[in-house]
Write an enzyme that holds these catalytic residues in place. Structure first.
Site, mmCIF file in Angstrom:
data_model
loop_
_atom_site.group_PDB
_atom_site.id
_atom_site.type_symbol
_atom_site.label_atom_id
_atom_site.label_comp_id
_atom_site.label_asym_id
_atom_site.label_seq_id
_atom_site.Cartn_x
_atom_site.Cartn_y
_atom_site.Cartn_z
ATOM 1 N NE ARG A 1 12.865 5.617 7.763
ATOM 2 C CZ ARG A 1 11.697 4.969 7.774
ATOM 3 N NH1 ARG A 1 11.386 4.163 6.765
ATOM 4 N NH2 ARG A 1 10.858 5.107 8.779
ATOM 5 C CG PHE B 1 -9.645 5.886 4.862
ATOM 6 C CD1 PHE B 1 -8.881 5.604 5.981
ATOM 7 C CD2 PHE B 1 -10.977 5.495 4.853
ATOM 8 C CE1 PHE B 1 -9.424 4.957 7.071
ATOM 9 C CE2 PHE B 1 -11.534 4.845 5.944
ATOM 10 C CZ PHE B 1 -10.763 4.578 7.054
ATOM 11 C CG ASP C 1 -9.538 3.928 -3.929
ATOM 12 O OD1 ASP C 1 -8.650 4.102 -4.777
ATOM 13 O OD2 ASP C 1 -9.304 3.674 -2.728
ATOM 14 C CG ASN D 1 -4.003 13.054 -4.355
ATOM 15 O OD1 ASN D 1 -4.722 12.866 -5.329
ATOM 16 N ND2 ASN D 1 -4.064 12.295 -3.276
ATOM 17 C CG ASN E 1 4.145 3.373 13.452
ATOM 18 O OD1 ASN E 1 4.024 4.387 14.147
ATOM 19 N ND2 ASN E 1 5.151 3.209 12.624
ATOM 20 C CE1 TYR F 1 0.516 11.229 4.439
ATOM 21 C CE2 TYR F 1 2.031 11.028 6.287
ATOM 22 C CZ TYR F 1 0.805 10.764 5.712
ATOM 23 O OH TYR F 1 -0.138 10.064 6.418
ATOM 24 N NE ARG G 1 8.580 5.493 14.575
ATOM 25 C CZ ARG G 1 9.752 5.938 15.048
ATOM 26 N NH1 ARG G 1 10.080 5.752 16.321
ATOM 27 N NH2 ARG G 1 10.593 6.576 14.256
ATOM 28 C CB SER H 1 -0.483 10.923 10.410
ATOM 29 O OG SER H 1 0.797 10.421 10.699
ATOM 30 N N GLY I 1 15.446 11.545 9.600
ATOM 31 C CA GLY I 1 14.124 11.976 10.045
ATOM 32 C C GLY I 1 13.463 11.086 11.092
ATOM 33 C CE LYS J 1 -2.697 12.156 6.175
ATOM 34 N NZ LYS J 1 -3.981 11.797 5.548
ATOM 35 C CG ASP K 1 -8.000 12.496 -8.819
ATOM 36 O OD1 ASP K 1 -8.247 12.937 -7.684
ATOM 37 O OD2 ASP K 1 -6.934 12.726 -9.430
HETATM 38 P P1 NAD Z 1 -3.600 3.514 0.918
HETATM 39 O O1 NAD Z 1 -2.696 4.143 -0.094
HETATM 40 O O2 NAD Z 1 -3.600 2.027 1.003
HETATM 41 O O3 NAD Z 1 -5.094 4.010 0.711
HETATM 42 C C1 NAD Z 1 -5.418 5.280 0.173
HETATM 43 C C2 NAD Z 1 -6.418 5.044 -0.960
HETATM 44 O O4 NAD Z 1 -6.794 6.300 -1.490
HETATM 45 C C3 NAD Z 1 -5.843 4.219 -2.114
HETATM 46 O O5 NAD Z 1 -6.739 3.159 -2.411
HETATM 47 C C4 NAD Z 1 -5.734 5.212 -3.263
HETATM 48 O O6 NAD Z 1 -5.959 4.592 -4.519
HETATM 49 C C5 NAD Z 1 -6.811 6.226 -2.912
HETATM 50 N N1 NAD Z 1 -6.573 7.588 -3.391
HETATM 51 C C6 NAD Z 1 -5.463 8.356 -3.275
HETATM 52 N N2 NAD Z 1 -5.662 9.562 -3.810
HETATM 53 C C7 NAD Z 1 -6.947 9.587 -4.281
HETATM 54 C C8 NAD Z 1 -7.744 10.566 -4.942
HETATM 55 N N3 NAD Z 1 -7.269 11.777 -5.224
HETATM 56 N N4 NAD Z 1 -9.006 10.236 -5.281
HETATM 57 C C9 NAD Z 1 -9.512 9.003 -5.005
HETATM 58 N N5 NAD Z 1 -8.794 8.048 -4.369
HETATM 59 C C10 NAD Z 1 -7.538 8.334 -4.026
HETATM 60 O O7 NAD Z 1 -3.218 4.155 2.342
HETATM 61 P P2 NAD Z 1 -3.647 3.714 3.811
HETATM 62 O O8 NAD Z 1 -2.453 3.172 4.489
HETATM 63 O O9 NAD Z 1 -4.895 2.927 3.778
HETATM 64 O O10 NAD Z 1 -3.908 5.151 4.433
HETATM 65 C C11 NAD Z 1 -5.199 5.741 4.427
HETATM 66 C C12 NAD Z 1 -5.125 7.133 5.029
HETATM 67 O O11 NAD Z 1 -4.573 7.041 6.333
HETATM 68 C C13 NAD Z 1 -4.233 8.101 4.253
HETATM 69 O O12 NAD Z 1 -4.824 9.373 4.292
HETATM 70 C C14 NAD Z 1 -2.939 8.107 5.060
HETATM 71 O O13 NAD Z 1 -2.227 9.301 4.919
HETATM 72 C C15 NAD Z 1 -3.471 7.929 6.468
HETATM 73 N N6 NAD Z 1 -2.484 7.347 7.377
HETATM 74 C C16 NAD Z 1 -1.882 6.154 7.054
HETATM 75 C C17 NAD Z 1 -0.935 5.618 7.898
HETATM 76 C C18 NAD Z 1 -0.219 4.336 7.563
HETATM 77 O O14 NAD Z 1 0.853 4.084 8.112
HETATM 78 N N7 NAD Z 1 -0.749 3.490 6.674
HETATM 79 C C19 NAD Z 1 -0.609 6.282 9.090
HETATM 80 C C20 NAD Z 1 -1.245 7.481 9.400
HETATM 81 C C21 NAD Z 1 -2.191 8.011 8.523
HETATM 82 C C1 WQD Z 2 9.129 2.098 11.755
HETATM 83 C C2 WQD Z 2 10.520 1.853 12.317
HETATM 84 C C3 WQD Z 2 12.297 2.733 10.975
HETATM 85 C C4 WQD Z 2 11.765 0.114 7.527
HETATM 86 C C5 WQD Z 2 5.633 6.160 9.078
HETATM 87 C C6 WQD Z 2 5.331 7.598 8.769
HETATM 88 C C7 WQD Z 2 4.229 8.093 9.662
HETATM 89 C C8 WQD Z 2 3.010 7.183 9.571
HETATM 90 C C9 WQD Z 2 3.369 5.744 9.780
HETATM 91 C C10 WQD Z 2 1.543 8.035 7.882
HETATM 92 C C11 WQD Z 2 11.437 3.067 12.173
HETATM 93 C C12 WQD Z 2 12.368 1.223 11.046
HETATM 94 C C13 WQD Z 2 11.628 0.741 8.754
HETATM 95 C C14 WQD Z 2 12.904 -0.708 7.309
HETATM 96 C C15 WQD Z 2 13.651 -0.235 9.541
HETATM 97 N N1 WQD Z 2 2.430 7.218 8.259
HETATM 98 N N2 WQD Z 2 12.555 0.566 9.740
HETATM 99 N N3 WQD Z 2 13.801 -0.863 8.340
HETATM 100 O O1 WQD Z 2 8.551 5.930 10.145
HETATM 101 O O2 WQD Z 2 7.411 5.203 12.296
HETATM 102 O O3 WQD Z 2 6.070 6.048 10.430
HETATM 103 O O4 WQD Z 2 4.452 5.376 8.905
HETATM 104 O O5 WQD Z 2 1.077 8.974 8.449
HETATM 105 O O6 WQD Z 2 3.933 9.393 9.266
HETATM 106 O O7 WQD Z 2 6.502 8.363 8.982
HETATM 107 O O8 WQD Z 2 7.094 3.846 10.207
HETATM 108 O O9 WQD Z 2 7.258 1.547 9.365
HETATM 109 O O10 WQD Z 2 8.554 3.377 8.192
HETATM 110 O O11 WQD Z 2 9.268 2.646 10.445
HETATM 111 O O12 WQD Z 2 14.496 -0.417 10.432
HETATM 112 O O13 WQD Z 2 13.103 -1.283 6.232
HETATM 113 O O14 WQD Z 2 11.126 0.810 11.547
HETATM 114 O O15 WQD Z 2 13.581 3.285 11.043
HETATM 115 O O16 WQD Z 2 12.226 3.123 13.323
HETATM 116 P P1 WQD Z 2 7.401 5.330 10.820
HETATM 117 P P2 WQD Z 2 8.018 2.822 9.453
#
Ligand code: NAD
Ligand code: WQD
Length: 339
Positions: free
Chosen positions: A292, A80, A31, A99, A178, A149, A230, A124, A294, A153, A58
């Site tokens: 919001r 991740f 990380d 990245n 989520n 973003y 969600r 995702s 999208g 994916k 990195d």
């Molecule tokens: P996070 O940002 O907490 O964790 C990602 C970690 O990767 C961080 O610790 C960051 O420092 C590290 N990182 C980023 N770029 C790097 C690089 N080039 N080299 C080394 N380390 C690097 O995010 P998270 O919520 O734990 O998400 C983890 C994965 O899951 C991500 O790929 C994200 O896109 C995916 N994901 C997250 C969500 C969500 O809502 N949290 C939903 C769907 C998918």
């Molecule tokens: C949830 C709901 C907002 C904030 C995102 C990414 C998705 C995935 C998960 C990575 C929505 C509403 C939010 C606020 C609100 N990530 N909201 N007030 O948009 O479903 O998903 O995270 O892959 O790709 O798009 O999650 O938590 O942002 O929103 O009313 O201050 O909460 O409009 O309906 P989302 P979110």
């Protein structure tokens, strides 16, 4: 197995490191701490009693990534690491493509060179795009996304599918819905830097007094209460899903397989907010704001494949998710300490 967890200091990665150790695996982490703090690793170590080696660099650095594989024994990778803020990706697309794709290229190339053939990838639900029927099913095509973003994916899924077919890798593409919640101990949780983009951490920061009130983005959607629905999934359930997927890889008959990791039902913004108020024990301030850009009205996962093939299901309720988030946020109002 000895598992390399990329992004293992992040929100989902750190909880997965914990679950892997509890399941008897050996873990090492890479990380760059671009979106996490090193102090999270001390929490993991104190909960498990295990030492977790951390390589701080990195992953887009090809030489360092190659050296890691040359010097460590690695049986499998859970990937991740990546940038994940949808809005930021619109403003900084090149950073996101560089990245997210660059780290995957470096990692998978090193895996090929060192004959590491097991990969679990963080995808995702965003890859289902705007038109997939609900509940979302893994076989839906064509995949698409409405942000840079999300497109990283979709592209990473395509790259990994092609490489798996050509090079004999086994790849599980895990499509998270989520992710929310925190470890039940209250010592680990989500620690977003700056203003939270996502709903649950925003509500948690309102509850702890770091933000004035929640803005609910729209109450005129075609849903029961007018707010978006969600599929929220507890991060400990999600972590268990990674262990299940990792342990299933060798039994997969195809080189690549996508799995939804969600709970299979929709919860509205207002329902989640009310559940959080129950966890805190009093009302919290909110206002109805405009939609919001999208946001889709409502979606959730078809969970049958993960249940049948991985033997995995989400078990924790919305009230569990809120209670655990509140335990974490109230005990750690500013998140993890610096250091
Ligand atoms: P996070 O940002 O907490 O964790 C990602 C970690 O990767 C961080 O610790 C960051 O420092 C590290 N990182 C980023 N770029 C790097 C690089 N080039 N080299 C080394 N380390 C690097 O995010 P998270 O919520 O734990 O998400 C983890 C994965 O899951 C991500 O790929 C994200 O896109 C995916 N994901 C997250 C969500 C969500 O809502 N949290 C939903 C769907 C998918
Ligand atoms: C949830 C709901 C907002 C904030 C995102 C990414 C998705 C995935 C998960 C990575 C929505 C509403 C939010 C606020 C609100 N990530 N909201 N007030 O948009 O479903 O998903 O995270 O892959 O790709 O798009 O999650 O938590 O942002 O929103 O009313 O201050 O909460 O409009 O309906 P989302 P979110």
């Amino acid at each position: 197995m000895r598992v390399l967890v990329s992004g293992g200091a992040g929100y989902i990665g750190s909880h997965t490191v914990l679950s892997l150790i509890e399941a008897g695996h050996d873990v090492l982490v890479v990380d760059d701490f671009s979106n996490s703090k090193p102090t999270v690793m001390a929490r993991v170590e104190s909960l498990t009693g295990a030492h977790v080696p951390v390589h701080a660099f990195d992953l887009t650095d090809v030489d360092k990534t190659e050296r890691l594989f040359a010097t460590e024994q690695i049986d499998a990778v859970i990937h991740f690491a990546g940038l994940k803020a949808v809005g930021e990706s619109v403003a900084k697309p090149l950073e996101y493509y560089a990245n997210n794709l660059g780290s995957t290229f470096a990692l998978v190339n090193a895996m090929r060179h060192h004959d590491v053939r097991r990969l679990v990838f963080s995808s995702s639900a965003t890859v289902y795009g705007d038109n997939a029927p609900v509940p979302y099913h893994e076989d839906y095509q064509p995949l698409s996304a409405s942000s840079p973003y999300g497109r990283t994916k979709v592209m990473q899924e395509q790259v990994l599918s092609d490489v798996a077919a050509a090079d004999g890798l086994k790849v599980a593409l895990l499509r998270y819905f989520n992710p929310v919640g925190a470890h039940r101990s209250g010592t680990m949780g989500e620690d977003p830097q700056g203003i939270p983009n996502n709903l649950m951490p925003f509500i948690a920061q309102v509850a702890v007094g770091r933000r004035e009130k929640l803005a609910i983005f729209g109450d005129d959607y075609p849903t029961a209460d007018g707010t978006c629905e969600r599929d929220y999934i507890h991060v400990e359930d999600l972590a268990a899903g990674h262990v299940a997927a990792l342990e299933h890889l060798d039994a997969m008959t195809e080189p690549v397989r996508a799995f939804n990791l969600g709970g299979g039902t929709g919860t509205s913004v207002l329902e989640l907010f009310r559940a959080f108020e129950r966890a805190v024990g009093h009302e919290l301030p909110y206002e109805i704001a405009g939609r919001r850009a999208g946001d889709l009205p409502a979606y959730w996962a078809d969970t049958a494949r993960a249940a049948e093939e991985l033997g995995w299901r989400a078990t924790r309720t919305i009230d569990d998710m809120c209670a655990d988030t509140w335990r974490w946020q109230s005990a750690n109002p500013q998140g993890y300490p610096e250091g």
